[in-house]
Design a protein around this motif. Structure first.
Motif, PDB file in Angstrom:
ATOM      1  N   THR A 135       0.857  -1.181   0.000  1.00 16.60           N
ATOM      2  CA  THR A 135       0.000   0.000   0.000  1.00 16.60           C
ATOM      3  C   THR A 135       0.893   1.230   0.000  1.00 16.60           C
ATOM      4  OG1 THR A 135      -1.746  -1.158   1.183  1.00 16.60           O
ATOM      5  CG2 THR A 135      -1.798   1.251   1.260  1.00 16.60           C
ATOM      6  N   GLY A 136       0.546   2.179  -0.840  1.00 17.13           N
ATOM      7  CA  GLY A 136       1.343   3.394  -0.923  1.00 17.13           C
ATOM      8  C   GLY A 136       0.609   4.488  -1.666  1.00 17.13           C
ATOM      9  N   GLN A 137       1.317   5.576  -1.910  1.00 17.90           N
ATOM     10  CA  GLN A 137       0.762   6.723  -2.617  1.00 17.90           C
ATOM     11  C   GLN A 137       1.540   6.976  -3.900  1.00 17.90           C
ATOM     12  OE1 GLN A 137       0.734  10.150  -0.093  1.00 17.90           O
ATOM     13  NE2 GLN A 137      -0.528   9.178   1.462  1.00 17.90           N
ATOM     14  N   LEU A 138       0.822   7.392  -4.912  1.00 22.24           N
ATOM     15  CA  LEU A 138       1.377   7.692  -6.226  1.00 22.24           C
ATOM     16  C   LEU A 138       1.101   9.152  -6.546  1.00 22.24           C
ATOM     17  CD1 LEU A 138       2.237   7.035  -9.244  1.00 22.24           C
ATOM     18  CD2 LEU A 138      -0.147   6.373  -9.580  1.00 22.24           C
ATOM     19  N   ARG A 139       2.137   9.855  -7.005  1.00 21.09           N
ATOM     20  CA  ARG A 139       1.977  11.241  -7.476  1.00 21.09           C
ATOM     21  C   ARG A 139       2.600  11.344  -8.858  1.00 21.09           C
ATOM     22  NH1 ARG A 139       4.594  14.307  -2.684  1.00 21.09           N
ATOM     23  NH2 ARG A 139       3.634  13.089  -1.050  1.00 21.09           N
ATOM     24  N   ILE A 140       1.824  11.786  -9.817  1.00 20.05           N
ATOM     25  CA  ILE A 140       2.336  12.007 -11.158  1.00 20.05           C
ATOM     26  C   ILE A 140       2.717  13.481 -11.249  1.00 20.05           C
ATOM     27  CG2 ILE A 140       1.823  11.961 -13.614  1.00 20.05           C
ATOM     28  CD1 ILE A 140      -0.155   9.664 -12.972  1.00 20.05           C
ATOM     29  N   LYS A 141       3.993  13.721 -11.550  1.00 18.22           N
ATOM     30  CA  LYS A 141       4.508  15.084 -11.578  1.00 18.22           C
ATOM     31  C   LYS A 141       4.754  15.510 -13.019  1.00 18.22           C
ATOM     32  CE  LYS A 141       7.112  15.830  -7.782  1.00 18.22           C
ATOM     33  NZ  LYS A 141       8.369  15.844  -7.052  1.00 18.22           N
ATOM     34  N   GLU A 142       5.318  16.687 -13.190  1.00 19.84           N
ATOM     35  CA  GLU A 142       5.617  17.209 -14.522  1.00 19.84           C
ATOM     36  C   GLU A 142       6.790  16.460 -15.144  1.00 19.84           C
ATOM     37  OE1 GLU A 142       6.237  21.406 -14.306  1.00 19.84           O
ATOM     38  OE2 GLU A 142       4.397  21.736 -13.193  1.00 19.84           O
ATOM     39  N   ASP A 143       6.983  16.648 -16.434  1.00 19.47           N
ATOM     40  CA  ASP A 143       8.119  16.090 -17.174  1.00 19.47           C
ATOM     41  C   ASP A 143       8.208  14.572 -17.075  1.00 19.47           C
ATOM     42  OD1 ASP A 143       8.874  18.690 -17.885  1.00 19.47           O
ATOM     43  OD2 ASP A 143      10.074  18.913 -16.070  1.00 19.47           O
ATOM     44  N   ASN A 144       7.054  13.895 -17.159  1.00 19.31           N
ATOM     45  CA  ASN A 144       7.003  12.433 -17.135  1.00 19.31           C
ATOM     46  C   ASN A 144       7.664  11.839 -15.901  1.00 19.31           C
ATOM     47  OD1 ASN A 144       5.671  12.338 -19.625  1.00 19.31           O
ATOM     48  ND2 ASN A 144       7.610  12.532 -20.711  1.00 19.31           N
ATOM     49  N   GLU A 145       7.531  12.504 -14.779  1.00 26.09           N
ATOM     50  CA  GLU A 145       8.131  12.050 -13.532  1.00 26.09           C
ATOM     51  C   GLU A 145       7.032  11.541 -12.605  1.00 26.09           C
ATOM     52  OE1 GLU A 145      11.788  14.155 -11.783  1.00 26.09           O
ATOM     53  OE2 GLU A 145      10.102  14.839 -10.563  1.00 26.09           O
ATOM     54  N   VAL A 146       7.301  10.404 -11.947  1.00 25.38           N
ATOM     55  CA  VAL A 146       6.342   9.790 -11.042  1.00 25.38           C
ATOM     56  C   VAL A 146       7.024   9.551  -9.709  1.00 25.38           C
ATOM     57  CG1 VAL A 146       4.972   7.724 -10.618  1.00 25.38           C
ATOM     58  CG2 VAL A 146       5.069   8.681 -12.895  1.00 25.38           C
ATOM     59  N   LYS A 147       6.322   9.870  -8.624  1.00 17.44           N
ATOM     60  CA  LYS A 147       6.865   9.643  -7.283  1.00 17.44           C
ATOM     61  C   LYS A 147       5.934   8.698  -6.539  1.00 17.44           C
ATOM     62  CE  LYS A 147       8.494  11.956  -3.144  1.00 17.44           C
ATOM     63  NZ  LYS A 147       8.775  13.228  -2.497  1.00 17.44           N
ATOM     64  N   ILE A 148       6.512   7.685  -5.867  1.00 18.56           N
ATOM     65  CA  ILE A 148       5.719   6.804  -5.034  1.00 18.56           C
ATOM     66  C   ILE A 148       6.283   6.820  -3.614  1.00 18.56           C
ATOM     67  CG2 ILE A 148       4.962   5.322  -6.928  1.00 18.56           C
ATOM     68  CD1 ILE A 148       6.981   3.220  -5.991  1.00 18.56           C
ATOM     69  N   ILE A 149       5.392   6.646  -2.650  1.00 18.50           N
ATOM     70  CA  ILE A 149       5.759   6.560  -1.240  1.00 18.50           C
ATOM     71  C   ILE A 149       5.185   5.245  -0.726  1.00 18.50           C
ATOM     72  CG2 ILE A 149       5.551   7.631   1.038  1.00 18.50           C
ATOM     73  CD1 ILE A 149       5.035  10.299  -0.460  1.00 18.50           C
ATOM     74  N   PHE A 150       6.013   4.448  -0.055  1.00 17.81           N
ATOM     75  CA  PHE A 150       5.613   3.126   0.420  1.00 17.81           C
ATOM     76  C   PHE A 150       6.494   2.744   1.601  1.00 17.81           C
ATOM     77  CE2 PHE A 150       8.925   2.705  -2.660  1.00 17.81           C
ATOM     78  CZ  PHE A 150       9.743   1.699  -2.175  1.00 17.81           C
ATOM     79  N   ASP A 151       6.200   1.596   2.238  1.00 20.88           N
ATOM     80  CA  ASP A 151       6.992   1.198   3.397  1.00 20.88           C
ATOM     81  C   ASP A 151       7.414  -0.277   3.371  1.00 20.88           C
ATOM     82  OD1 ASP A 151       4.587  -0.013   3.946  1.00 20.88           O
ATOM     83  OD2 ASP A 151       4.252   1.004   5.849  1.00 20.88           O
ATOM     84  N   ASP A 152       7.481  -0.893   2.208  1.00 21.18           N
ATOM     85  CA  ASP A 152       7.827  -2.306   2.082  1.00 21.18           C
ATOM     86  C   ASP A 152       9.336  -2.481   1.860  1.00 21.18           C
ATOM     87  OD1 ASP A 152       6.502  -5.144   1.516  1.00 21.18           O
ATOM     88  OD2 ASP A 152       8.199  -4.861   0.148  1.00 21.18           O
ATOM     89  N   LEU A 153       9.999  -3.192   2.761  1.00 20.99           N
ATOM     90  CA  LEU A 153      11.446  -3.380   2.704  1.00 20.99           C
ATOM     91  C   LEU A 153      11.884  -4.162   1.468  1.00 20.99           C
ATOM     92  CD1 LEU A 153      14.240  -3.125   4.039  1.00 20.99           C
ATOM     93  CD2 LEU A 153      13.720  -5.245   5.262  1.00 20.99           C
ATOM     94  N   MET A 154      11.175  -5.228   1.125  1.00 22.69           N
ATOM     95  CA  MET A 154      11.570  -6.057  -0.022  1.00 22.69           C
ATOM     96  C   MET A 154      11.500  -5.268  -1.331  1.00 22.69           C
ATOM     97  SD  MET A 154      12.535  -8.858   1.289  1.00 22.69           S
ATOM     98  CE  MET A 154      12.685  -9.926  -0.098  1.00 22.69           C
ATOM     99  N   PHE A 155      10.432  -4.514  -1.510  1.00 19.06           N
ATOM    100  CA  PHE A 155      10.317  -3.697  -2.717  1.00 19.06           C
ATOM    101  C   PHE A 155      11.357  -2.581  -2.700  1.00 19.06           C
ATOM    102  CE2 PHE A 155       8.314  -0.311  -5.311  1.00 19.06           C
ATOM    103  CZ  PHE A 155       8.337  -0.987  -6.524  1.00 19.06           C
ATOM    104  N   GLY A 156      11.605  -2.013  -1.529  1.00 20.40           N
ATOM    105  CA  GLY A 156      12.646  -1.003  -1.393  1.00 20.40           C
ATOM    106  C   GLY A 156      14.006  -1.538  -1.808  1.00 20.40           C
ATOM    107  N   ASN A 157      14.309  -2.774  -1.420  1.00 21.64           N
ATOM    108  CA  ASN A 157      15.583  -3.397  -1.810  1.00 21.64           C
ATOM    109  C   ASN A 157      15.651  -3.638  -3.316  1.00 21.64           C
ATOM    110  OD1 ASN A 157      16.662  -3.399   0.757  1.00 21.64           O
ATOM    111  ND2 ASN A 157      15.930  -5.456   1.228  1.00 21.64           N
ATOM    112  N   ALA A 158      14.524  -4.019  -3.925  1.00 20.95           N
ATOM    113  CA  ALA A 158      14.496  -4.227  -5.382  1.00 20.95           C
ATOM    114  C   ALA A 158      14.777  -2.910  -6.110  1.00 20.95           C
ATOM    115  CB  ALA A 158      13.150  -4.806  -5.813  1.00 20.95           C
ATOM    116  N   LEU A 159      14.187  -1.819  -5.625  1.00 18.19           N
ATOM    117  CA  LEU A 159      14.433  -0.514  -6.245  1.00 18.19           C
ATOM    118  C   LEU A 159      15.862  -0.035  -5.990  1.00 18.19           C
ATOM    119  CD1 LEU A 159      11.162   1.512  -5.617  1.00 18.19           C
ATOM    120  CD2 LEU A 159      11.852   0.242  -7.650  1.00 18.19           C
ATOM    121  N   LYS A 160      16.382  -0.318  -4.804  1.00 17.58           N
ATOM    122  CA  LYS A 160      17.755   0.067  -4.479  1.00 17.58           C
ATOM    123  C   LYS A 160      18.738  -0.610  -5.419  1.00 17.58           C
ATOM    124  CE  LYS A 160      21.018   0.147  -0.643  1.00 17.58           C
ATOM    125  NZ  LYS A 160      21.252  -0.242   0.750  1.00 17.58           N
ATOM    126  N   ASP A 161      18.472  -1.876  -5.740  1.00 15.84           N
ATOM    127  CA  ASP A 161      19.322  -2.608  -6.673  1.00 15.84           C
ATOM    128  C   ASP A 161      19.291  -1.963  -8.059  1.00 15.84           C
ATOM    129  OD1 ASP A 161      21.037  -4.874  -7.303  1.00 15.84           O
ATOM    130  OD2 ASP A 161      19.328  -5.666  -8.437  1.00 15.84           O
TER     131      ASP A 161
END
Length: 85
Positions: free
Chosen positions: A16-42
């Motif tokens: 569960t998290g929040q999605l914000r679509i910003k300008e210039d084809n930029e997307v920001k997500i906020i979440f608290d899942d460690l496993m997904f965080g590690n996948a993105l960190k990689d």
């Protein structure tokens, strides 16, 4: 927008998290899942693009894109903040 499921390169995460679509084809997500965080960190550390990124709320697709780069990744207390371009 709120989401509760993410598919990253064919792997599904129930997050569960929040999605914000910003300008210039930029997307920001906020979440608290460690496993997904590690996948993105990689991806971020290797500067490798995500072949597929899909965010859903129940079965409704909120965001669907291909070949995006994790341009920014931080953790603020319990929450990850990731930006894709």
């Amino acid at each position: 927008m709120i989401f509760n499921r993410i598919e990253l390169n064919g792997t599904q995460y129930d997050i569960t998290g929040q999605l914000r679509i910003k300008e210039d084809n930029e997307v920001k997500i906020i979440f608290d899942d460690l496993m997904f965080g590690n996948a993105l960190k990689d991806l971020y550390n290797k500067q490798k693009k995500a072949e597929s990124l899909i965010l859903k709320n129940s079965e409704e697709t909120r965001y669907d894109t291909k070949n995006v780069l994790v341009s920014h990744l931080t953790i603020d207390g319990e929450h990850y903040h990731a930006t894709f371009k």
